[in-house]
Design a protein around this motif. Structure first.
Motif, PDB file in Angstrom:
ATOM      1  N   ALA A 197       0.851  -1.195   0.000  1.00  0.00           N
ATOM      2  CA  ALA A 197       0.000   0.000   0.000  1.00  0.00           C
ATOM      3  C   ALA A 197       0.876   1.230   0.000  1.00  0.00           C
ATOM      4  CB  ALA A 197      -0.897   0.006   1.236  1.00  0.00           C
ATOM      5  N   TYR A 198       0.434   2.265  -0.700  1.00  0.00           N
ATOM      6  CA  TYR A 198       1.128   3.545  -0.652  1.00  0.00           C
ATOM      7  C   TYR A 198       0.655   4.317   0.579  1.00  0.00           C
ATOM      8  CZ  TYR A 198       2.547   2.728  -5.488  1.00  0.00           C
ATOM      9  OH  TYR A 198       3.104   2.207  -6.611  1.00  0.00           O
ATOM     10  N   LEU A 199       1.585   5.010   1.216  1.00  0.00           N
ATOM     11  CA  LEU A 199       1.259   5.853   2.371  1.00  0.00           C
ATOM     12  C   LEU A 199       1.411   7.306   1.958  1.00  0.00           C
ATOM     13  CD1 LEU A 199       0.872   5.944   5.620  1.00  0.00           C
ATOM     14  CD2 LEU A 199       3.308   6.460   5.600  1.00  0.00           C
ATOM     15  N   ALA A 200       0.301   8.066   1.971  1.00  0.00           N
ATOM     16  CA  ALA A 200       0.371   9.505   1.668  1.00  0.00           C
ATOM     17  C   ALA A 200       0.285  10.243   3.005  1.00  0.00           C
ATOM     18  CB  ALA A 200      -0.733   9.872   0.689  1.00  0.00           C
ATOM     19  N   GLY A 201      -0.866  10.868   3.319  1.00  0.00           N
ATOM     20  CA  GLY A 201      -1.007  11.531   4.622  1.00  0.00           C
ATOM     21  C   GLY A 201      -1.177  10.523   5.754  1.00  0.00           C
ATOM     22  N   GLY A 202      -1.624   9.339   5.419  1.00  0.00           N
ATOM     23  CA  GLY A 202      -1.778   8.276   6.418  1.00  0.00           C
ATOM     24  C   GLY A 202      -3.044   8.379   7.266  1.00  0.00           C
ATOM     25  N   THR A 203      -3.889   9.376   7.015  1.00  0.00           N
ATOM     26  CA  THR A 203      -5.040   9.610   7.912  1.00  0.00           C
ATOM     27  C   THR A 203      -6.128   8.549   7.776  1.00  0.00           C
ATOM     28  OG1 THR A 203      -6.136  11.079   6.321  1.00  0.00           O
ATOM     29  CG2 THR A 203      -4.675  12.118   7.939  1.00  0.00           C
ATOM     30  N   THR A 204      -6.130   7.827   6.673  1.00  0.00           N
ATOM     31  CA  THR A 204      -7.028   6.680   6.530  1.00  0.00           C
ATOM     32  C   THR A 204      -6.252   5.383   6.713  1.00  0.00           C
ATOM     33  OG1 THR A 204      -8.717   7.665   5.132  1.00  0.00           O
ATOM     34  CG2 THR A 204      -8.311   5.336   4.789  1.00  0.00           C
ATOM     35  N   LEU A 205      -5.140   5.281   6.003  1.00  0.00           N
ATOM     36  CA  LEU A 205      -4.415   3.998   5.948  1.00  0.00           C
ATOM     37  C   LEU A 205      -3.982   3.529   7.336  1.00  0.00           C
ATOM     38  CD1 LEU A 205      -3.244   1.792   4.090  1.00  0.00           C
ATOM     39  CD2 LEU A 205      -1.094   3.054   4.151  1.00  0.00           C
ATOM     40  N   VAL A 206      -3.415   4.438   8.123  1.00  0.00           N
ATOM     41  CA  VAL A 206      -2.863   4.013   9.424  1.00  0.00           C
ATOM     42  C   VAL A 206      -3.993   3.554  10.359  1.00  0.00           C
ATOM     43  CG1 VAL A 206      -1.536   4.760  11.442  1.00  0.00           C
ATOM     44  CG2 VAL A 206      -0.802   5.438   9.146  1.00  0.00           C
TER      45      VAL A 206
ATOM     46  N   ALA B  39      -3.811  15.331   5.099  1.00  0.00           N
ATOM     47  CA  ALA B  39      -4.389  14.461   4.065  1.00  0.00           C
ATOM     48  C   ALA B  39      -4.178  15.037   2.669  1.00  0.00           C
ATOM     49  CB  ALA B  39      -5.876  14.275   4.340  1.00  0.00           C
ATOM     50  N   THR B  40      -4.031  14.130   1.719  1.00  0.00           N
ATOM     51  CA  THR B  40      -3.735  14.530   0.342  1.00  0.00           C
ATOM     52  C   THR B  40      -4.942  14.298  -0.576  1.00  0.00           C
ATOM     53  OG1 THR B  40      -2.979  12.309  -0.236  1.00  0.00           O
ATOM     54  CG2 THR B  40      -1.325  13.822   0.675  1.00  0.00           C
ATOM     55  N   ILE B  41      -4.842  14.879  -1.757  1.00  0.00           N
ATOM     56  CA  ILE B  41      -5.929  14.745  -2.737  1.00  0.00           C
ATOM     57  C   ILE B  41      -6.038  13.289  -3.216  1.00  0.00           C
ATOM     58  CG2 ILE B  41      -6.674  15.500  -5.053  1.00  0.00           C
ATOM     59  CD1 ILE B  41      -6.937  17.605  -2.710  1.00  0.00           C
TER      60      ILE B  41
ATOM     61  N   SER C 285     -16.122  10.368   0.256  1.00  0.00           N
ATOM     62  CA  SER C 285     -15.373  11.595  -0.058  1.00  0.00           C
ATOM     63  C   SER C 285     -16.281  12.738  -0.502  1.00  0.00           C
ATOM     64  CB  SER C 285     -14.356  11.303  -1.164  1.00  0.00           C
ATOM     65  OG  SER C 285     -13.879  12.510  -1.723  1.00  0.00           O
ATOM     66  N   ASP C 286     -16.119  13.905   0.129  1.00  0.00           N
ATOM     67  CA  ASP C 286     -16.822  15.117  -0.322  1.00  0.00           C
ATOM     68  C   ASP C 286     -16.195  15.652  -1.603  1.00  0.00           C
ATOM     69  OD1 ASP C 286     -18.786  15.686   1.872  1.00  0.00           O
ATOM     70  OD2 ASP C 286     -16.961  15.662   3.078  1.00  0.00           O
ATOM     71  N   LEU C 287     -14.866  15.668  -1.615  1.00  0.00           N
ATOM     72  CA  LEU C 287     -14.154  16.194  -2.785  1.00  0.00           C
ATOM     73  C   LEU C 287     -14.577  15.459  -4.063  1.00  0.00           C
ATOM     74  CD1 LEU C 287     -11.819  17.870  -4.049  1.00  0.00           C
ATOM     75  CD2 LEU C 287     -10.319  15.929  -3.506  1.00  0.00           C
TER      76      LEU C 287
HETATM   77  P1  FAD Z   1      -3.756   7.824   3.169  1.00  0.00           P
HETATM   78  O1  FAD Z   1      -4.398   7.455   4.443  1.00  0.00           O
HETATM   79  O2  FAD Z   1      -2.277   7.944   3.145  1.00  0.00           O
HETATM   80  O3  FAD Z   1      -4.178   6.803   2.033  1.00  0.00           O
HETATM   81  C1  FAD Z   1      -5.525   6.456   1.813  1.00  0.00           C
HETATM   82  C2  FAD Z   1      -5.561   5.340   0.756  1.00  0.00           C
HETATM   83  O4  FAD Z   1      -5.151   5.846  -0.511  1.00  0.00           O
HETATM   84  C3  FAD Z   1      -4.585   4.193   1.050  1.00  0.00           C
HETATM   85  O5  FAD Z   1      -5.165   3.025   0.564  1.00  0.00           O
HETATM   86  C4  FAD Z   1      -3.345   4.548   0.242  1.00  0.00           C
HETATM   87  O6  FAD Z   1      -2.620   3.395  -0.099  1.00  0.00           O
HETATM   88  C5  FAD Z   1      -3.982   5.180  -0.980  1.00  0.00           C
HETATM   89  N1  FAD Z   1      -3.190   6.244  -1.615  1.00  0.00           N
HETATM   90  C6  FAD Z   1      -2.907   7.461  -1.102  1.00  0.00           C
HETATM   91  N2  FAD Z   1      -2.344   8.247  -2.031  1.00  0.00           N
HETATM   92  C7  FAD Z   1      -2.255   7.513  -3.158  1.00  0.00           C
HETATM   93  C8  FAD Z   1      -1.785   7.777  -4.477  1.00  0.00           C
HETATM   94  N3  FAD Z   1      -1.300   8.980  -4.836  1.00  0.00           N
HETATM   95  N4  FAD Z   1      -1.867   6.795  -5.404  1.00  0.00           N
HETATM   96  C9  FAD Z   1      -2.363   5.578  -5.074  1.00  0.00           C
HETATM   97  N5  FAD Z   1      -2.813   5.256  -3.841  1.00  0.00           N
HETATM   98  C10 FAD Z   1      -2.778   6.232  -2.897  1.00  0.00           C
HETATM   99  N6  FAD Z   1     -13.127  12.869   4.199  1.00  0.00           N
HETATM  100  C11 FAD Z   1     -14.106  13.565   3.581  1.00  0.00           C
HETATM  101  O7  FAD Z   1     -14.115  13.632   2.351  1.00  0.00           O
HETATM  102  N7  FAD Z   1     -15.080  14.190   4.306  1.00  0.00           N
HETATM  103  C12 FAD Z   1     -15.119  14.153   5.667  1.00  0.00           C
HETATM  104  O8  FAD Z   1     -16.005  14.746   6.285  1.00  0.00           O
HETATM  105  C13 FAD Z   1     -14.106  13.426   6.342  1.00  0.00           C
HETATM  106  N8  FAD Z   1     -14.084  13.343   7.700  1.00  0.00           N
HETATM  107  C14 FAD Z   1     -13.095  12.609   8.312  1.00  0.00           C
HETATM  108  C15 FAD Z   1     -13.097  12.491   9.702  1.00  0.00           C
HETATM  109  C16 FAD Z   1     -12.101  11.738  10.332  1.00  0.00           C
HETATM  110  C17 FAD Z   1     -12.112  11.594  11.818  1.00  0.00           C
HETATM  111  C18 FAD Z   1     -11.069  11.111   9.556  1.00  0.00           C
HETATM  112  C19 FAD Z   1      -9.979  10.313  10.204  1.00  0.00           C
HETATM  113  C20 FAD Z   1     -11.079  11.236   8.180  1.00  0.00           C
HETATM  114  C21 FAD Z   1     -12.089  11.963   7.553  1.00  0.00           C
HETATM  115  N9  FAD Z   1     -12.152  12.076   6.171  1.00  0.00           N
HETATM  116  C22 FAD Z   1     -13.116  12.791   5.544  1.00  0.00           C
HETATM  117  C23 FAD Z   1     -11.221  11.287   5.364  1.00  0.00           C
HETATM  118  C24 FAD Z   1      -9.979  12.043   5.022  1.00  0.00           C
HETATM  119  O9  FAD Z   1     -10.304  13.059   4.101  1.00  0.00           O
HETATM  120  C25 FAD Z   1      -9.041  10.998   4.420  1.00  0.00           C
HETATM  121  O10 FAD Z   1      -8.562  10.232   5.514  1.00  0.00           O
HETATM  122  C26 FAD Z   1      -7.871  11.618   3.695  1.00  0.00           C
HETATM  123  O11 FAD Z   1      -8.294  12.420   2.639  1.00  0.00           O
HETATM  124  C27 FAD Z   1      -6.967  10.516   3.141  1.00  0.00           C
HETATM  125  O12 FAD Z   1      -5.812  11.134   2.607  1.00  0.00           O
HETATM  126  P2  FAD Z   1      -4.369  10.651   3.053  1.00  0.00           P
HETATM  127  O13 FAD Z   1      -3.393  11.413   2.241  1.00  0.00           O
HETATM  128  O14 FAD Z   1      -4.199  10.738   4.531  1.00  0.00           O
HETATM  129  O15 FAD Z   1      -4.441   9.150   2.568  1.00  0.00           O
END
Ligand code: FAD
Length: 323
Positions: A24-33, A104-106, A160-162
């Motif tokens: 798995a790729y780790l970007a911001g990690g806010t979902t993955l972790v 978190a990233t796009i 996702s809202d975005l």
């Molecule tokens: P990561 O956690 O790093 O990755 C998420 C997934 O994407 C993983 O499977 C990873 O392997 C994969 N990945 C990441 N980047 C890439 C890439 N470039 N190419 C291929 N694979 C990739 N979101 C909303 O839209 N609306 C909300 O109201 C909302 N509320 C939230 C509330 C809480 C408490 C939390 C924890 C999250 C919430 N989120 C909400 C979700 C949040 O927006 C996502 O967690 C965030 O956008 C994920 O981005 P990240 O960079 O942290 O992804």
């Protein structure tokens, strides 16, 4: 958390070379972790892509492009987004919390997983997490679940809202994998659950999202994102609407309408767009145009309020645009 190996990449090429089956790729990690801690996902290898230079927010005559590693917070406040595409900025600002948007990233946002409680609890069956085990949400706690695009195997909403705003804007997602580059309409990127809800999108093994592009749409300046949720921040949508209108002399020439919180993927509403064409920017016209917004919906025991909520959310967004 299960043991895993870890590597970091500094370029797209390095990331692709490190990816392997079950990584798995780790970007911001806010979902993955979170999902790894709960053992909902258990990658054998994690590739940190935070140093991969997939940055940049640019606009030209063709439209707007945003790098996959741009942070949600930065995109939400960027001049090339806030003025020309208010619905994008509003969708981002109403997502998660400031702390999460700073991390978190796009790309990660578009690939976040559903918030269905059964999916996120490995002690329960879930066809999305463990294919063939069943869907307790169909007859269980399903207040926040989908009414459009569902199947007997899965009724989870796309969170996702975005992605809802990008779907309304006909955005494309750019992908790079071992076989090269390709782009897909975001609307075609997400799959319906059918009998294979564990296959959520068209991403191939090892493929990276490198960015998104939004085709130029001058009238998207008149757009908005309305999100209805149980509390005003830090909460996912019960229902949302991303709407843009092209208005001349008080008459709608064209409209874009997409909804969130109601579909198994971001849900474009072409019938509503068509019905709005030629309508006055007036409440009665909005109410007439949304009459069929929820046609085909399959409400569940605890979310029978969603068809009406969907119609009202769209009307509220249109009323906001009408001032
Ligand atoms: P990561 O956690 O790093 O990755 C998420 C997934 O994407 C993983 O499977 C990873 O392997 C994969 N990945 C990441 N980047 C890439 C890439 N470039 N190419 C291929 N694979 C990739 N979101 C909303 O839209 N609306 C909300 O109201 C909302 N509320 C939230 C509330 C809480 C408490 C939390 C924890 C999250 C919430 N989120 C909400 C979700 C949040 O927006 C996502 O967690 C965030 O956008 C994920 O981005 P990240 O960079 O942290 O992804």
């Amino acid at each position: 958390m299960r043991p895993y190996t870890f590597g970091a990449a500094r370029s797209v090429g390095e990331a692709l070379r490190q990816a392997r089956d079950g990584s798995a790729y780790l970007a911001g990690g806010t979902t993955l972790v979170d999902l790894m801690k709960m053992e909902v996902v258990t990658p054998a290898h994690v590739v940190d892509i935070t140093a991969v230079p997939l940055r940049g927010i640019r606009a030209d005559a063709k439209g707007l492009s945003i790098g996959a590693m741009e942070r949600m917070a930065d995109v939400a406040e960027h001049d090339l987004v806030t003025g020309p595409y208010p619905m994008l900025a509003e969708a981002l600002r109403q997502s998660a919390s400031p702390q999460i948007r700073n991390m978190a990233t796009i790309g990660g946002n578009l690939l976040q997983r559903t918030r269905c409680g059964y999916f996120r609890d490995p002690a329960t069956p879930c066809n999305k997490r463990s294919p063939g085990t069943g869907c307790p949400a169909v007859g269980g706690h399903n207040r926040s679940h989908a009414i459009l695009g569902t199947s007997d195997a899965c009724v989870a909403t796309h969170p996702s809202d975005l992605a809802v705003a990008l779907t309304a804007l006909d955005a494309r997602v750019s992908l790079r994998g071992p076989d090269g580059e390709r782009t897909l309409r975001l609307a075609d990127f997400y799959r319906l659950p059918g009998s294979t809800p564990h296959l959520e999108n068209e991403l191939r093994p090892g493929e990276l999202i490198t960015g998104v592009t939004v085709p130029a749409l001058t009238w998207a300046r008149r757009s908005t994102y309305v999100k209805v949720r149980d509390r005003q921040s830090y909460e996912f949508a019960l229902c949302s609407a991303a709407i843009a209108v092209d208005v001349t002399g008080g008459v709608i020439r064209e409209a874009r309408v997409a909804a969130g919180g109601v579909g198994t993927r971001p849900w474009r509403l072409p019938a509503v767009e068509q019905a709005l064409k030629g309508s006055q920017m007036r409440l009665e016209a909005f109410e007439a145009a949304v009459a069929h917004a929820a046609d085909g919906a399959r409400p569940l025991a605890h979310n029978a309020f969603k068809p009406a909520l969907l119609r009202r959310t769209i009307v509220r967004a249109l009323a906001h645009l009408a001032g």
